[in-house]
Write a protein that holds these residues in place. Structure first.
Motif, PDB file in Angstrom:
ATOM      1  N   ALA A  12       0.846  -1.191   0.000  1.00  0.00           N
ATOM      2  CA  ALA A  12       0.000   0.000   0.000  1.00  0.00           C
ATOM      3  C   ALA A  12       0.882   1.241   0.000  1.00  0.00           C
ATOM      4  CB  ALA A  12      -0.918   0.011   1.224  1.00  0.00           C
ATOM      5  N   ILE A  13       0.580   2.175  -0.871  1.00  0.00           N
ATOM      6  CA  ILE A  13       1.252   3.482  -0.877  1.00  0.00           C
ATOM      7  C   ILE A  13       0.297   4.470  -0.238  1.00  0.00           C
ATOM      8  CG2 ILE A  13       2.281   5.303  -2.286  1.00  0.00           C
ATOM      9  CD1 ILE A  13       2.845   3.215  -4.422  1.00  0.00           C
ATOM     10  N   VAL A  14       0.723   5.069   0.885  1.00  0.00           N
ATOM     11  CA  VAL A  14      -0.193   5.907   1.649  1.00  0.00           C
ATOM     12  C   VAL A  14       0.434   7.248   2.008  1.00  0.00           C
ATOM     13  CG1 VAL A  14      -1.439   3.954   2.629  1.00  0.00           C
ATOM     14  CG2 VAL A  14       0.531   4.835   3.830  1.00  0.00           C
ATOM     15  N   ARG A  24      -3.076   5.914  -1.707  1.00  0.00           N
ATOM     16  CA  ARG A  24      -2.776   6.343  -3.077  1.00  0.00           C
ATOM     17  C   ARG A  24      -2.854   5.183  -4.069  1.00  0.00           C
ATOM     18  NH1 ARG A  24       0.750  10.861  -3.230  1.00  0.00           N
ATOM     19  NH2 ARG A  24       0.941  10.436  -5.468  1.00  0.00           N
ATOM     20  N   ALA A  25      -2.391   4.031  -3.656  1.00  0.00           N
ATOM     21  CA  ALA A  25      -2.404   2.848  -4.529  1.00  0.00           C
ATOM     22  C   ALA A  25      -2.180   1.621  -3.675  1.00  0.00           C
ATOM     23  CB  ALA A  25      -1.315   2.952  -5.590  1.00  0.00           C
ATOM     24  N   ALA A  26      -2.651   0.477  -4.153  1.00  0.00           N
ATOM     25  CA  ALA A  26      -2.444  -0.774  -3.428  1.00  0.00           C
ATOM     26  C   ALA A  26      -2.563  -1.940  -4.403  1.00  0.00           C
ATOM     27  CB  ALA A  26      -3.457  -0.930  -2.296  1.00  0.00           C
ATOM     28  N   GLU A  27      -1.807  -2.980  -4.136  1.00  0.00           N
ATOM     29  CA  GLU A  27      -1.835  -4.159  -4.998  1.00  0.00           C
ATOM     30  C   GLU A  27      -1.292  -5.362  -4.235  1.00  0.00           C
ATOM     31  OE1 GLU A  27      -3.173  -6.106  -7.386  1.00  0.00           O
ATOM     32  OE2 GLU A  27      -3.007  -4.275  -8.604  1.00  0.00           O
ATOM     33  N   THR A  28      -1.737  -6.542  -4.617  1.00  0.00           N
ATOM     34  CA  THR A  28      -1.181  -7.786  -4.095  1.00  0.00           C
ATOM     35  C   THR A  28      -0.426  -8.488  -5.206  1.00  0.00           C
ATOM     36  OG1 THR A  28      -2.949  -8.079  -2.466  1.00  0.00           O
ATOM     37  CG2 THR A  28      -1.703 -10.034  -3.078  1.00  0.00           C
ATOM     38  N   TYR A  29       0.806  -8.875  -4.922  1.00  0.00           N
ATOM     39  CA  TYR A  29       1.636  -9.585  -5.892  1.00  0.00           C
ATOM     40  C   TYR A  29       1.877 -11.002  -5.382  1.00  0.00           C
ATOM     41  CZ  TYR A  29       2.389  -4.922  -7.743  1.00  0.00           C
ATOM     42  OH  TYR A  29       2.197  -3.669  -8.266  1.00  0.00           O
ATOM     43  N   PRO A  30       1.594 -12.026  -6.197  1.00  0.00           N
ATOM     44  CA  PRO A  30       1.768 -13.406  -5.725  1.00  0.00           C
ATOM     45  C   PRO A  30       3.236 -13.770  -5.574  1.00  0.00           C
ATOM     46  CG  PRO A  30       1.200 -13.383  -8.061  1.00  0.00           C
ATOM     47  CD  PRO A  30       1.088 -11.961  -7.583  1.00  0.00           C
ATOM     48  N   LEU A  71       4.948  -1.638  -8.371  1.00  0.00           N
ATOM     49  CA  LEU A  71       3.812  -0.771  -8.056  1.00  0.00           C
ATOM     50  C   LEU A  71       4.173   0.700  -8.281  1.00  0.00           C
ATOM     51  CD1 LEU A  71       0.931  -0.489  -7.108  1.00  0.00           C
ATOM     52  CD2 LEU A  71       1.753  -0.479  -4.738  1.00  0.00           C
ATOM     53  N   LEU A  72       5.383   1.083  -7.929  1.00  0.00           N
ATOM     54  CA  LEU A  72       5.802   2.467  -8.178  1.00  0.00           C
ATOM     55  C   LEU A  72       5.795   2.781  -9.671  1.00  0.00           C
ATOM     56  CD1 LEU A  72       8.737   2.833  -5.613  1.00  0.00           C
ATOM     57  CD2 LEU A  72       6.470   3.879  -5.471  1.00  0.00           C
ATOM     58  N   ALA A  73       6.260   1.830 -10.485  1.00  0.00           N
ATOM     59  CA  ALA A  73       6.268   2.042 -11.938  1.00  0.00           C
ATOM     60  C   ALA A  73       4.843   2.127 -12.481  1.00  0.00           C
ATOM     61  CB  ALA A  73       7.028   0.900 -12.618  1.00  0.00           C
ATOM     62  N   GLU A  74       3.967   1.286 -11.964  1.00  0.00           N
ATOM     63  CA  GLU A  74       2.580   1.271 -12.449  1.00  0.00           C
ATOM     64  C   GLU A  74       1.831   2.546 -12.080  1.00  0.00           C
ATOM     65  OE1 GLU A  74       1.090  -2.244 -10.635  1.00  0.00           O
ATOM     66  OE2 GLU A  74       1.979  -3.610 -12.111  1.00  0.00           O
ATOM     67  N   THR A  75       2.254   3.205 -11.013  1.00  0.00           N
ATOM     68  CA  THR A  75       1.565   4.402 -10.541  1.00  0.00           C
ATOM     69  C   THR A  75       2.316   5.693 -10.868  1.00  0.00           C
ATOM     70  OG1 THR A  75       2.618   4.057  -8.376  1.00  0.00           O
ATOM     71  CG2 THR A  75       0.384   3.201  -8.659  1.00  0.00           C
ATOM     72  N   ASN A  76       3.457   5.558 -11.550  1.00  0.00           N
ATOM     73  CA  ASN A  76       4.289   6.715 -11.904  1.00  0.00           C
ATOM     74  C   ASN A  76       4.692   7.536 -10.679  1.00  0.00           C
ATOM     75  OD1 ASN A  76       4.301   6.315 -14.788  1.00  0.00           O
ATOM     76  ND2 ASN A  76       2.166   7.014 -14.804  1.00  0.00           N
ATOM     77  N   ILE A  77       4.982   6.835  -9.599  1.00  0.00           N
ATOM     78  CA  ILE A  77       5.490   7.479  -8.385  1.00  0.00           C
ATOM     79  C   ILE A  77       6.967   7.159  -8.263  1.00  0.00           C
ATOM     80  CG2 ILE A  77       5.330   7.556  -5.862  1.00  0.00           C
ATOM     81  CD1 ILE A  77       2.367   6.865  -6.125  1.00  0.00           C
ATOM     82  N   ALA A  78       7.784   8.169  -8.050  1.00  0.00           N
ATOM     83  CA  ALA A  78       9.227   7.974  -7.966  1.00  0.00           C
ATOM     84  C   ALA A  78       9.622   7.469  -6.579  1.00  0.00           C
ATOM     85  CB  ALA A  78       9.953   9.283  -8.262  1.00  0.00           C
ATOM     86  N   SER A  79      10.668   6.665  -6.527  1.00  0.00           N
ATOM     87  CA  SER A  79      11.184   6.190  -5.239  1.00  0.00           C
ATOM     88  C   SER A  79      11.523   7.356  -4.321  1.00  0.00           C
ATOM     89  CB  SER A  79      12.430   5.320  -5.453  1.00  0.00           C
ATOM     90  OG  SER A  79      12.109   4.130  -6.129  1.00  0.00           O
ATOM     91  N   ALA A  80      12.008   8.438  -4.907  1.00  0.00           N
ATOM     92  CA  ALA A  80      12.395   9.608  -4.113  1.00  0.00           C
ATOM     93  C   ALA A  80      11.209  10.253  -3.412  1.00  0.00           C
ATOM     94  CB  ALA A  80      13.104  10.624  -5.002  1.00  0.00           C
TER      95      ALA A  80
END
Length: 366
Positions: A12-14, A24-30, A71-80
Motif C-alpha cells: 500500500a502506498i499511503v 494512493r495505490a495498493a496491490e497484491t503480488y503473488p 507498483l511504483l512504476a505502475e503508478t508513476n510514483i518515484a522512489s524519491a
C-alpha cells in the motif's frame, strides 16, 4: 505485508497526516511458486539448513523489492517521493513463551533498502518481546489511531491466517485490548488444499455444502489456547494441519470432508464471537478486515453468532479490508521514524511503550 495465509505480498502506498490516511495505490503480488514452496516448508516444518534459511531470507527481500518497484512504476510514483517502507516481513516462527521469547520474520531489509533506494523499517516485533510482551498483535495501535469512535465501543477483527481482534472503547481513558483469537483462514486453506487444486475456498462455497459437527467443534474448541488469559498470541506453529489431523484422529468418527471444512469455518467464527462476548460486551459494531472479509459464508455465520452487534467490514470505515495491515505497517514505520512508540502494553503485555523496528537507511537518503 505478507501474512500467515501466504497468499502474496500486499503493498500500500499511503499519505499519512495527523492520523489521516490517504490510500494512493495498493496491490497484491503473488509469490513465485518456488518461493512460496520454500516459505511453506520453513513455516510448517520449523526446520531448515542455515544456507536454506539465508537464501530464502535474501530471495524474499528481492521479491519484496521487485513488487515495490513494480507498483511504483505502475503508478508513476518515484522512489524519491517515498519517505520510507514499513516492512513486516514473513513470520516463520513465533515463540512468545520460549525461555528467551522471540518472533522471527525474514525478508532481508538491507536488500529492500538498497534495491529500492528507500529507507526501510523492519523487525517490528522483537523490541516489544524484550520488554516481556507477546510481540503481537501490533496493529491495534494503528486501529486506535484510525478507527476510534468516541460515540461507541468498536471491535476490529482481522481474519487472516490467524484471527485477532482489537477492542476500541469509546472512552479513550479506557485501555485498548487486542489479542489473537485463534485460527482464521489457515486451517480452512490447508484443509481445502488437501482436497482441491486451488489455494482457498472462494466465498466459502465448499463449506456451504457441509454441516457443522457440534461434537468435533467442541473438541477443537477444547484446545487450551482458547482458555488462555490475555495477553496471548499464536501462529502456524500451533494451529496447523498436524494439529487438525491429531484432533481428527482423537475424534475417530466418519465425517465428510466438506463438513470438516464447515466445522473449521465455525471454529474461526466461534473463537472470534466468544472473545467478543467475553471482552467486548458493550460493543455496538464489529468491522472485519483481512481475507476473511470476502468469505460470505463466514461473514454470515459471524452475524448469526453476534446478533446484537452490527457486523460489516472496514470499507464502512473508509479503508478496504485487503489493505488495513499493509497500511498499519506503513504507519508503524512512520512511528519509528518519528521516534514514537508503536506498541500498546495493555495489548501485548510489554512493561512499557517502546519504539519498534530497526531502520535501514537508504544510501540515497539525504
Amino acid at each position: 505485508m505478507s501474512g500467515t495465509s501466504l497468499d502474496g505480498i500486499d503493498i500500500a502506498i499511503v499519505d499519512i497526516n495527523d492520523n489521516q490516511i490517504l490510500l494512493r495505490a495498493a496491490e497484491t503480488y503473488p509469490f513465485s511458486p518456488s518461493l512460496r514452496k520454500d516459505l511453506y516448508s520453513l513455516i510448517n516444518t520449523g526446520r531448515a539448513h542455515l544456507q536454506q534459511l539465508g537464501q530464502v531470507d535474501m530471495a524474499l527481500g528481492h521479491a519484496y523489492s521487485e513488487a515495490i518497484l513494480q507498483l511504483l512504476a505502475e503508478t508513476n510514483i518515484a522512489s524519491a517521493d517515498i519517505k520510507a517502507i514499513g516492512c513486516h516481513g514473513q513470520t516463520i516462527y513465533h515463540a512468545p513463551d520460549a525461555a528467551y521469547p522471540f518472533s522471527m520474520q525474514i525478508g532481508c531489509a538491507s536488500v529492500i533498502a538498497e534495491l529500492t533506494g528507500i529507507t526501510t523499517i523492519a523487525d517490528f516485533r522483537q523490541r516489544d518481546m524484550v520488554l516481556g510482551g507477546q510481540g503481537a498483535p501490533l496493529v491495534p495501535a494503528f486501529h486506535q489511531a484510525l478507527f476510534h469512535n468516541p460515540d461507541e465501543d468498536t471491535v476490529i477483527a482481522n481474519i487472516g491466517g490467524i484471527s485477532n481482534i482489537t477492542i476500541l472503547p469509546a472512552d479513550k481513558r479506557q485501555p485498548v485490548l487486542g489479542f489473537d483469537t485463534g485460527p482464521g483462514n489457515v486451517l480452512l486453506d490447508q484443509w481445502y488444499q488437501q482436497h482441491h487444486r486451488a489455494m482457498y475456498d472462494e466465498n466459502g462455497r465448499w463449506a456451504r455444502d457441509g454441516k457443522v459437527d457440534t461434537e468435533l467443534l467442541n473438541l477443537l474448541l477444547a484446545d487450551p489456547f482458547f482458555m488462555q488469559p490475555l495477553p496471548k498470541s499464536t501462529g502456524r506453529e500451533h494451529f496447523n494441519l498436524t494439529w487438525l489431523t491429531n484432533t481428527l484422529v482423537a475424534f475417530d468418527k466418519p465425517i465428510k470432508a466438506e463438513s470438516i471444512q464447515k466445522t473449521l469455518l465455525q471454529l474461526t467464527v466461534r473463537s472470534i464471537a466468544d472473545a467478543v462476548k467475553q471482552y467486548a460486551g458493550n460493543a455496538s459494531s464489529l468491522f472485519v478486515c483481512g481475507g476473511g472479509a470476502h468469505n460470505e459464508v463466514l461473514m454470515q455465520s459471524l452475524r448469526d453468532e453476534l446478533t446484537d452487534i452490527k457486523v460489516s467490514n472496514t470499507t464502512d470505515l473508509g479503508l478496504a479490508p485487503d489493505w488495513v495491515e499493509a497500511c498499519a505497517f506503513a504507519w508503524l514505520g512512520m512511528q519509528t521514524l518519528h521516534h514514537q512508540s508503536g506498541n500498546l502494553p495493555a495489548v501485548t503485555g510489554a512493561r512499557k511503550p517502546t519504539i519498534l523496528g530497526a531502520i535501514y537507511s537508504s544510501s540515497e537518503a539525504s
